[in-house]
Every structure is written in structure tokens, then in C-alpha cells.
Design a protein around this motif. Structure first.
Motif, mmCIF file in Angstrom:
data_model
loop_
_atom_site.group_PDB
_atom_site.id
_atom_site.type_symbol
_atom_site.label_atom_id
_atom_site.label_comp_id
_atom_site.label_asym_id
_atom_site.label_seq_id
_atom_site.Cartn_x
_atom_site.Cartn_y
_atom_site.Cartn_z
ATOM 1 N N GLY A 1 13.977 -7.265 11.676
ATOM 2 C CA GLY A 1 12.850 -6.344 11.815
ATOM 3 C C GLY A 1 12.675 -5.434 10.609
ATOM 4 N N ARG A 2 11.546 -4.717 10.602
ATOM 5 C CA ARG A 2 11.208 -3.813 9.500
ATOM 6 C C ARG A 2 10.915 -2.428 10.059
ATOM 7 N NH1 ARG A 2 9.075 -8.663 10.653
ATOM 8 N NH2 ARG A 2 6.910 -8.217 10.063
ATOM 9 N N TYR A 3 11.627 -1.454 9.548
ATOM 10 C CA TYR A 3 11.461 -0.059 9.989
ATOM 11 C C TYR A 3 10.715 0.699 8.902
ATOM 12 C CZ TYR A 3 12.611 4.233 12.489
ATOM 13 O OH TYR A 3 12.530 5.402 13.203
ATOM 14 N N LEU A 4 9.527 1.216 9.219
ATOM 15 C CA LEU A 4 8.669 1.854 8.234
ATOM 16 C C LEU A 4 8.802 3.369 8.332
ATOM 17 C CD1 LEU A 4 5.493 -0.374 8.669
ATOM 18 C CD2 LEU A 4 7.433 -0.673 7.100
ATOM 19 N N ASP B 1 9.380 -6.189 16.133
ATOM 20 C CA ASP B 1 9.392 -6.750 14.783
ATOM 21 C C ASP B 1 9.213 -5.658 13.736
ATOM 22 O OD1 ASP B 1 9.381 -9.764 15.332
ATOM 23 O OD2 ASP B 1 7.719 -9.062 16.570
ATOM 24 N N VAL B 2 8.408 -4.652 14.075
ATOM 25 C CA VAL B 2 8.126 -3.563 13.151
ATOM 26 C C VAL B 2 8.109 -2.248 13.927
ATOM 27 C CG1 VAL B 2 6.484 -2.579 11.493
ATOM 28 C CG2 VAL B 2 6.763 -5.066 11.652
ATOM 29 N N GLN C 1 4.390 -5.991 6.534
ATOM 30 C CA GLN C 1 4.017 -7.411 6.588
ATOM 31 C C GLN C 1 3.828 -7.886 8.027
ATOM 32 O OE1 GLN C 1 7.469 -8.629 4.307
ATOM 33 N NE2 GLN C 1 6.255 -8.898 2.442
ATOM 34 N N VAL C 2 3.062 -7.095 8.775
ATOM 35 C CA VAL C 2 2.818 -7.399 10.184
ATOM 36 C C VAL C 2 2.020 -8.688 10.311
ATOM 37 C CG1 VAL C 2 1.633 -6.615 12.261
ATOM 38 C CG2 VAL C 2 2.956 -4.991 10.896
ATOM 39 N N GLU D 1 3.280 -10.533 16.454
ATOM 40 C CA GLU D 1 4.489 -9.716 16.388
ATOM 41 C C GLU D 1 4.327 -8.454 17.227
ATOM 42 O OE1 GLU D 1 6.806 -10.700 12.304
ATOM 43 O OE2 GLU D 1 5.224 -9.179 12.126
ATOM 44 N N THR D 2 5.470 -7.825 17.537
ATOM 45 C CA THR D 2 5.477 -6.589 18.321
ATOM 46 C C THR D 2 5.677 -5.399 17.400
ATOM 47 O OG1 THR D 2 6.317 -7.660 20.326
ATOM 48 C CG2 THR D 2 6.669 -5.291 20.120
#
Length: 329
Positions: free
Chosen positions: A236-239, A214-215, A132-133, A137-138
Motif C-alpha cells: 500500500g501507499r500512505y500519503l 491500497d492507499v 497512483q490510485v 482500489e480502496t
């Protein structure tokens, strides 16, 4: 063809009967086959699916329709296409289900097209659906000079993110910058001891800034996971995309302290479960390709008889861009 489990040197070039065409299928003359990390694993029996041997590796192709099966509409002989095949791509011809093929315009390079779907469709699903970038955002991209890494840079920029590209050599940093990364960092090769892990976490934190990423887009895994996770900001979100450096053990206390999410990315299952959403993503990718916002980078090409060398090049982790095997023109 893979008859026994092993590395690229075990593959054989052989003559086989032409594949038979069934209802709902297209017979395709292959123009090019994109090589991906699953091809490295599947011939060694290390992938999550293990096709019965003998089988032909090669998970995505570009090609030309030679025959149309019963019940197929919207396709005719001579149409160009792209398709994810799973296996079978390192061949002159293949039969694919019509519902997994996508049109390829006449002005698009078939070599680049053979490297588009798995890397870019995986990445747009990862960044849009799972990450969901948002603009501004970074985004920290690990392994940023590989096929999915370069795709993440380009799609991240198309979505308006600030992209920090992490790579293992100066040459790869140049490739990441050329793809549009706002900044790059060069990390040391693992494995890492405790001090080296701490130092790498500091390197990531310095690169993304005091608010954190952020991601994080991670197609690498291994010892790079924990340091990258430590660079995430609050929420944050780690993919999780892949593990060529090994499957990491993640200290879950970090997710609590950062109130962050760890999100898996399994594009194949997503495409099967939600083909309409996947279709929309591919259409967006083709629009971005026409506009020059994404440009699939072919890092090297090999003829069919040297397909094993293409797999070996990718396995060496020295690849910049996609490995593509050219079959016909």
C-alpha cells in the motif's frame, strides 16, 4: 494584515496603496479568497515559510484582471482567473505572476473557484502522481469532510476507487456521503492511549476490509497516523498531506511488515518544478468540474472585514468544506 505573530484576533483591517504592476504580472481585483490551513499557521509563525511582517494572509484567490503587465500574452482586461498567491489574498487587489494564473469560465462560481486550486490540485497530485490510485482500489481518506478530504473523495471516485471516508462527527459523515464516499466511519477525537490506538486501528481495518487499504490519504496526522497505517494492505501507499493534529512518530517496522510506502505530498514544490504537469492537472479538474464529477464545497463565507473569523473557523477543526472570504462581485 498581520503585524505580529498570533491568532486570527491579531489581524488588522487597514488601507494600503494599490499594488504596483510589473512586467509579467497581472493586476487583479479579488472576487474571493479561499482560506486554507497554512493561513492558520503562517500568521502564528508556525508555517514552513515566514514572510516578513507586515504581510497580508490569504493563499488563493479568484478575481478579474484590471491591468496587464509588459510581456504578458494570453490575458486581457476583464478576464476572470484563479491563482495561488501564497499570501496577499485577503485584500481588494493583488498582483500575481501571469504564469501562475488559470482562466475561470464565466459560468463558474468565483467563491467555489477560490477554494479549488490548493485543495483539488494538491489532491489530484497526491492521488495520481504520488498515490497512483487505480480503478477498483480502496482509498481511505482521513479528515474526509474538510476541503482536501472532500476533494479526495470526489477525485478518488473520478479515478474509479472505492472510497472509505473517516470523519470525527456524524454531520461530517453525511457530508462525506454526499460527496460520493462509498462508506464512512466516525472516529473519536484524540489524543489516544495504547488501547484507544489499537481500537482505532481495528475500526479502520474493519472499514477497508480484510485485504486492507491500497492507499491512505492523510491530511490530519497526529495520533491517527499509526492506526491508519496499520490498515494498509500489502504494497500500500500512505500519503502524507498535513498535520493539524500534530506531526506523528511513525513505527517504521510497520512499513517493512507490509512492504508499504510512505510518500510525502508537497504540491507547491511539484507545481514549481513541473508546471506543465500541474497545468494538465488543473485542466483535468476544470473538465471534471464541468462534468459535475467534482464540486468544490463552500462550507461558509465571510466578508473581508471578518477574514480573521474565517481563519478561526478553519482552525477549530469543525469545518465542513472550504472557508471563503468574499471580497467583491
Amino acid at each position: 494584515m498581520s503585524r505580529v505573530a498570533g491568532g486570527p484576533e491579531t489581524l488588522e483591517l487597514t488601507d494600503l496603496p494599490a499594488p504596483s504592476l510589473g512586467a509579467g504580472q497581472l493586476l487583479v481585483r479579488i472576487l474571493a479568497c479561499g482560506i486554507n490551513y497554512p493561513d492558520v499557521l503562517i500568521i502564528e509563525d508556525k508555517y514552513q515559510t515566514k514572510p516578513p511582517r507586515p504581510f497580508i494572509p490569504g493563499g488563493e484567490v479568484s478575481g478579474v484582471v484590471e491591468a496587464v503587465g509588459d510581456g504578458v500574452s494570453g490575458w486581457q482586461v476583464g478576464d476572470r482567473l484563479m491563482a495561488v498567491t501564497g499570501i496577499g489574498g485577503l485584500a481588494e487587489r493583488i498582483v500575481v505572476a501571469a504564469n501562475v494564473a488559470f482562466p475561470l469560465a464565466a459560468d463558474r462560481d468565483p467563491n467555489a473557484a477560490a477554494g479549488l486550486l490548493l485543495t483539488y490540485a494538491t489532491t489530484i497530485h497526491a492521488l495520481v502522481d504520488r498515490g497512483q490510485v487505480k480503478a477498483g482500489e480502496t482509498l481511505l481518506v482521513l479528515g474526509a469532510a474538510g476541503g482536501v478530504g472532500l476533494a479526495a473523495i470526489e477525485i478518488g471516485k473520478a479515478l474509479g476507487a472505492r472510497v472509505v471516508a473517516a470523519v470525527s462527527t456524524a454531520g461530517k459523515a453525511e457530508a462525506a456521503t454526499a460527496a460520493g464516499a462509498d462508506s464512512t466511519l466516525v472516529y473519536s477525537p484524540g489524543p489516544f492511549d495504547k488501547d484507544a490506538t489499537k481500537a482505532l486501528a481495528g475500526q479502520f481495518k474493519d472499514a477497508v476490509g480484510k485485504s486492507g487499504a491500497d492507499v491512505v490519504y492523510d491530511p490530519v496526522g497526529g495520533d491517527y497516523c499509526e492506526p491508519a497505517l496499520r490498515s494498509l494492505g500489502w504494497g500500500g501507499r500512505y500519503l502524507v498531506v498535513g498535520f493539524p493534529a500534530g506531526i506523528p512518530r511513525l513505527p517504521l517496522n510497520l512499513t517493512l511488515l507490509k512492504s508499504c510506502d510512505v510518500r510525502g505530498v508537497f504540491w507547491g514544490a511539484f507545481a514549481a518544478r513541473n508546471p506543465q504537469a500541474n497545468q494538465a492537472h488543473v485542466e483535468q479538474l476544470m473538465q471534471w468540474w464541468r462534468e459535475g464529477k467534482v464540486n468544490p464545497k463552500v462550507g461558509g463565507t465571510w466578508p473581508l472585514e471578518q477574514g480573521g473569523d474565517a481563519i478561526a473557523w478553519l482552525a477549530s477543526r469543525q469545518a465542513i468544506g472550504k472557508a471563503v472570504v468574499t471580497v467583491s462581485v
